[in-house]
Structures are given as C-alpha cells and as structure tokens.
Write an enzyme that holds these catalytic residues in place. Sequence first.
Site, PDB file in Angstrom:
ATOM      1  N   TYR A  18       0.852  -1.192   0.000  1.00 47.23           N
ATOM      2  CA  TYR A  18       0.000   0.000   0.000  1.00 47.23           C
ATOM      3  C   TYR A  18       0.892   1.248   0.000  1.00 47.23           C
ATOM      4  O   TYR A  18       1.398   1.674   1.025  1.00 47.23           O
ATOM      5  CB  TYR A  18      -0.954   0.008   1.189  1.00 47.23           C
ATOM      6  CG  TYR A  18      -1.955  -1.124   1.217  1.00 47.23           C
ATOM      7  CD1 TYR A  18      -2.203  -1.904   0.083  1.00 47.23           C
ATOM      8  CD2 TYR A  18      -2.680  -1.429   2.357  1.00 47.23           C
ATOM      9  CE1 TYR A  18      -3.118  -2.945   0.102  1.00 47.23           C
ATOM     10  CE2 TYR A  18      -3.606  -2.466   2.388  1.00 47.23           C
ATOM     11  CZ  TYR A  18      -3.815  -3.226   1.255  1.00 47.23           C
ATOM     12  OH  TYR A  18      -4.728  -4.255   1.270  1.00 47.23           O
ATOM     13  N   PRO A  27     -15.862  -3.709   1.793  1.00 50.71           N
ATOM     14  CA  PRO A  27     -17.100  -4.063   2.499  1.00 50.71           C
ATOM     15  C   PRO A  27     -18.338  -3.272   2.086  1.00 50.71           C
ATOM     16  O   PRO A  27     -19.451  -3.675   2.397  1.00 50.71           O
ATOM     17  CB  PRO A  27     -16.752  -3.770   3.970  1.00 50.71           C
ATOM     18  CG  PRO A  27     -15.703  -2.709   3.911  1.00 50.71           C
ATOM     19  CD  PRO A  27     -14.893  -3.016   2.673  1.00 50.71           C
ATOM     20  N   GLY A  35     -23.154   0.427  -6.416  1.00 50.12           N
ATOM     21  CA  GLY A  35     -24.015   0.071  -7.540  1.00 50.12           C
ATOM     22  C   GLY A  35     -25.486   0.105  -7.185  1.00 50.12           C
ATOM     23  O   GLY A  35     -25.915   0.804  -6.272  1.00 50.12           O
TER      24      GLY A  35
HETATM   25  N1  LIG Z   1      -6.602  -8.496   0.674  1.00 52.09           N
HETATM   26  C1  LIG Z   1      -6.805  -7.793  -0.402  1.00 52.09           C
HETATM   27  O1  LIG Z   1      -6.515  -8.213  -1.522  1.00 52.09           O
HETATM   28  C2  LIG Z   1      -7.423  -6.438  -0.268  1.00 52.09           C
HETATM   29  C3  LIG Z   1      -7.864  -5.738  -1.403  1.00 52.09           C
HETATM   30  C4  LIG Z   1      -8.437  -4.472  -1.223  1.00 52.09           C
HETATM   31  C5  LIG Z   1      -8.557  -3.960   0.064  1.00 52.09           C
HETATM   32  N2  LIG Z   1      -8.100  -4.640   1.149  1.00 52.09           N
HETATM   33  C6  LIG Z   1      -8.237  -4.125   2.524  1.00 52.09           C
HETATM   34  O2  LIG Z   1      -9.612  -3.882   2.776  1.00 52.09           O
HETATM   35  C7  LIG Z   1      -9.799  -2.523   3.197  1.00 52.09           C
HETATM   36  C8  LIG Z   1     -11.153  -2.044   2.707  1.00 52.09           C
HETATM   37  O3  LIG Z   1     -11.239  -2.158   1.303  1.00 52.09           O
HETATM   38  P1  LIG Z   1     -11.273  -0.902   0.282  1.00 52.09           P
HETATM   39  O4  LIG Z   1     -10.560   0.263   0.898  1.00 52.09           O
HETATM   40  O5  LIG Z   1     -10.922  -1.344  -1.062  1.00 52.09           O
HETATM   41  O6  LIG Z   1     -12.720  -0.626   0.065  1.00 52.09           O
HETATM   42  P2  LIG Z   1     -13.846   0.036   0.838  1.00 52.09           P
HETATM   43  O7  LIG Z   1     -13.487   0.131   2.278  1.00 52.09           O
HETATM   44  O8  LIG Z   1     -15.033  -0.730   0.451  1.00 52.09           O
HETATM   45  O9  LIG Z   1     -13.951   1.479   0.174  1.00 52.09           O
HETATM   46  C9  LIG Z   1     -13.091   2.516   0.345  1.00 52.09           C
HETATM   47  C10 LIG Z   1     -13.573   3.617  -0.580  1.00 52.09           C
HETATM   48  O10 LIG Z   1     -14.822   4.098  -0.129  1.00 52.09           O
HETATM   49  C11 LIG Z   1     -14.726   5.477   0.186  1.00 52.09           C
HETATM   50  N3  LIG Z   1     -15.424   5.687   1.476  1.00 52.09           N
HETATM   51  C12 LIG Z   1     -15.148   5.117   2.662  1.00 52.09           C
HETATM   52  N4  LIG Z   1     -15.999   5.552   3.601  1.00 52.09           N
HETATM   53  C13 LIG Z   1     -16.840   6.408   3.000  1.00 52.09           C
HETATM   54  C14 LIG Z   1     -17.938   7.182   3.442  1.00 52.09           C
HETATM   55  N5  LIG Z   1     -18.349   7.138   4.706  1.00 52.09           N
HETATM   56  N6  LIG Z   1     -18.573   7.963   2.537  1.00 52.09           N
HETATM   57  C15 LIG Z   1     -18.178   8.004   1.252  1.00 52.09           C
HETATM   58  N7  LIG Z   1     -17.139   7.294   0.771  1.00 52.09           N
HETATM   59  C16 LIG Z   1     -16.475   6.498   1.626  1.00 52.09           C
HETATM   60  C17 LIG Z   1     -13.264   5.789   0.297  1.00 52.09           C
HETATM   61  O11 LIG Z   1     -13.020   7.103  -0.103  1.00 52.09           O
HETATM   62  P3  LIG Z   1     -12.551   8.225   0.958  1.00 52.09           P
HETATM   63  O12 LIG Z   1     -11.126   7.977   1.221  1.00 52.09           O
HETATM   64  O13 LIG Z   1     -12.846   9.494   0.258  1.00 52.09           O
HETATM   65  O14 LIG Z   1     -13.413   8.037   2.179  1.00 52.09           O
HETATM   66  C18 LIG Z   1     -12.654   4.799  -0.660  1.00 52.09           C
HETATM   67  O15 LIG Z   1     -12.676   5.285  -1.965  1.00 52.09           O
HETATM   68  C19 LIG Z   1      -8.595  -1.796   2.586  1.00 52.09           C
HETATM   69  O16 LIG Z   1      -8.342  -0.582   3.239  1.00 52.09           O
HETATM   70  C20 LIG Z   1      -7.511  -2.813   2.773  1.00 52.09           C
HETATM   71  O17 LIG Z   1      -7.022  -2.770   4.109  1.00 52.09           O
HETATM   72  C21 LIG Z   1      -7.558  -5.878   0.992  1.00 52.09           C
END
Ligand SMILES: NC(=O)c1ccc[n+]([C@@H]2O[C@H](COP(=O)([O-])OP(=O)(O)OC[C@H]3O[C@@H](n4cnc5c(N)ncnc54)[C@H](OP(=O)(O)O)[C@@H]3O)[C@@H](O)[C@H]2O)c1
Length: 286
Positions: free
Chosen positions: A65, A211, A215
């Site tokens: 990251y 999470p 869509g």
């Molecule tokens: N193991 C793997 O292969 C893998 C892959 C992907 C992710 N991960 C882990 O999983 C965690 C979560 O996944 P993710 O970050 O992809 O996806 P996510 O948590 O589903 O989404 C994050 C996105 O949503 C936005 N967001 C978050 N809270 C919000 C809110 N209250 N209102 C509006 N927009 C919001 C964020 O933008 P803003 O920054 O503007 O809030 C960001 O663009 C990651 O941080 C990472 O630690 C693991």
Amino acid sequence: MTSVTDENAGTIEIGDRRVRRLGFGAMRITGTGIWGPPADHDEAIAVLRRAVELGVQLIDTADSYGPEVSEELIAEALHPYPEDLLIATKGGLTRTGPNQWPRDGRPEHLREACEGSLRRLKLETIDLYQHHSPDRKVPYEESVGALKELQDEGKIRHVGVSNVSVEQLETAREIVEVVSVQNRFNLTDRSSQDVLQRCEGLGIAFLPWAPFARGALAEPGGPLDRIATAHDATPGQVALSWLLARSAAMVPIPGTSSVEHLEENLGAADLRLGADELEELEGAAN
Ligand SMILES: NC(=O)c1ccc[n+]([C@@H]2O[C@H](COP(=O)([O-])OP(=O)(O)OC[C@H]3O[C@@H](n4cnc5c(N)ncnc54)[C@H](OP(=O)(O)O)[C@@H]3O)[C@@H](O)[C@H]2O)c1
C-alpha cells in the site's frame, strides 16, 4: 459520536488476541491508485489516531500500500502502539505503478517483505502477517512454508491468508495454523460465501475487503437507501451493519482517507437492523 465497543461491535479471537469486530483498512491513506503519499498527510495521520481513539483494535495494511507508505504512516501516527491494538500486514504483492499489483509468492520475496514491514512498523514481531494472494508461478505450499519459517523465527506471531479458495485455505492449514482469512465480500459480492462458512466452522476470523456495496443496491430508492433512511443512517453504515450481523466470524475493515468518513463508518457498530431488513438485504443481491 459513536465509539466501537465490545458490546456494540462484538469481539473475536484472532490467535491469542481478542479484538473488536469493526476494524480499519489502511489502504486508502495513500496516493491515487494506492501509489505514493496521500494528498493530505496530516489528515491521514488524524484518521489513524481517530480510529484508535474511537475504539478500533485492528488495523489492516500491507507493504504494497503505497508501497510502504501505509505502514510508515501507521508507525508515525501510532508508535509506540497501544497494547490492545493488533496491526495486521501482508506480503506477496509488488508494485510497478499506480493500480498495478503483480504477485510475488517466492519465499525469498516474502522474507524480504516481512523484514521490511518489521522495520517500517518498528516491531520485533508482527502480530498478524497475511499472505496477500496466491501466486500461480509459485506452489502455494512454498509461499505458506516461508511464513511458517518466519513464524518459527519469531518474526510473525500469527499467520493469515487472503484471496483464497477453500482448497487453498486447507492447503495452508496443513502447513501452519491459520487464524484469519481476508477475501472480498459485501452485499453484492458473496462469491466467498463458502470460505466464510469454512472460517465459521474453524472458529477463525473472516475479514471482508471492499465491504461497502456499490451500484444498484445503494441507489436512491434501492433497499440500502430505504433501510438507511428508516434508521437515519447512511447506505454505507447499513452495508457494514449487515456484514456484522451476518456472521460472528466477520471482521469488516472499511477504509477511508477522511476523518469524517471514518466516524460515519464506525457509527455502523451502533446500528441494529431488524430481522425483516436483514432478510430483505440477504435476498436483494441474489
Ligand atoms: N486483501 C486484499 O486483496 C485487499 C484488497 C483491497 C482492500 N483490502 C483491505 O480492505 C480494506 C477495505 O477495502 P477498500 O478500501 O478497497 O474498500 P472500501 O473500504 O469498500 O472502500 C473505500 C472507498 O470508499 C470510500 N469511502 C469510505 N468511507 C466512505 C464514506 N463514509 N462515505 C463516502 N465514501 C467512503 C473511500 O473514499 P474516501 O477515502 O474518500 O473516504 C474509498 O474510496 C482496505 O483498506 C484494505 O485494508 C484488501
């Protein structure tokens, strides 16, 4: 302001550690394309400190990251770490540019990656080290075997796996005790349902990444929006609450670069959906 507590989020054992079931994913505190430093360094530091202040006990990150940026920011914001904070990092991907994630599951790479994470996180032992993703070019046994060696040397306390099938989880478990699985899972993508069930059976943690449901489900007038309005909540909070309610093995790690979004997301711990609402959401994406 909602805090995450043992009561509202529930707790789970990850190896010999017990943590609250709503964590923080530190992938989004980096630059665009998960590349380079964040646009707002001070906000990224504030997000990490606020997460801990509000009761988060699990922070998920990875050497890839940034690369390195997320782990460095975690150390800058939080070291020396509170005793009840579990930092989970990962190795097994390399970075060649924004949004590019080539895999490298070779034992020599994983050793180097783990040692880099130890240095950046300023730790002698990593509480939870996860293999990021199986690499088709390397037998999975060899990648997991490298983590077992690092564990035997005391560099890793507990081992987790990520982006695995049930078969790959079983292969890993033949080599080392696996305490967690991290796969993509949300309202609209339940393709890892079988892996989640296996984690429930084994009594180990399942960390759903991505999470939030995006869509059609979250559109105005859609089920998420309607249920959110009824609870004076946001669709994102409903998506997280549904995950928490769905399984005692579930440990969501929502990610954000903003304190405001963080506070909103952690508010999901206080949201209680009714049985009829959970049922509607369960059926909505099928
Ligand atoms: N193991 C793997 O292969 C893998 C892959 C992907 C992710 N991960 C882990 O999983 C965690 C979560 O996944 P993710 O970050 O992809 O996806 P996510 O948590 O589903 O989404 C994050 C996105 O949503 C936005 N967001 C978050 N809270 C919000 C809110 N209250 N209102 C509006 N927009 C919001 C964020 O933008 P803003 O920054 O503007 O809030 C960001 O663009 C990651 O941080 C990472 O630690 C693991």
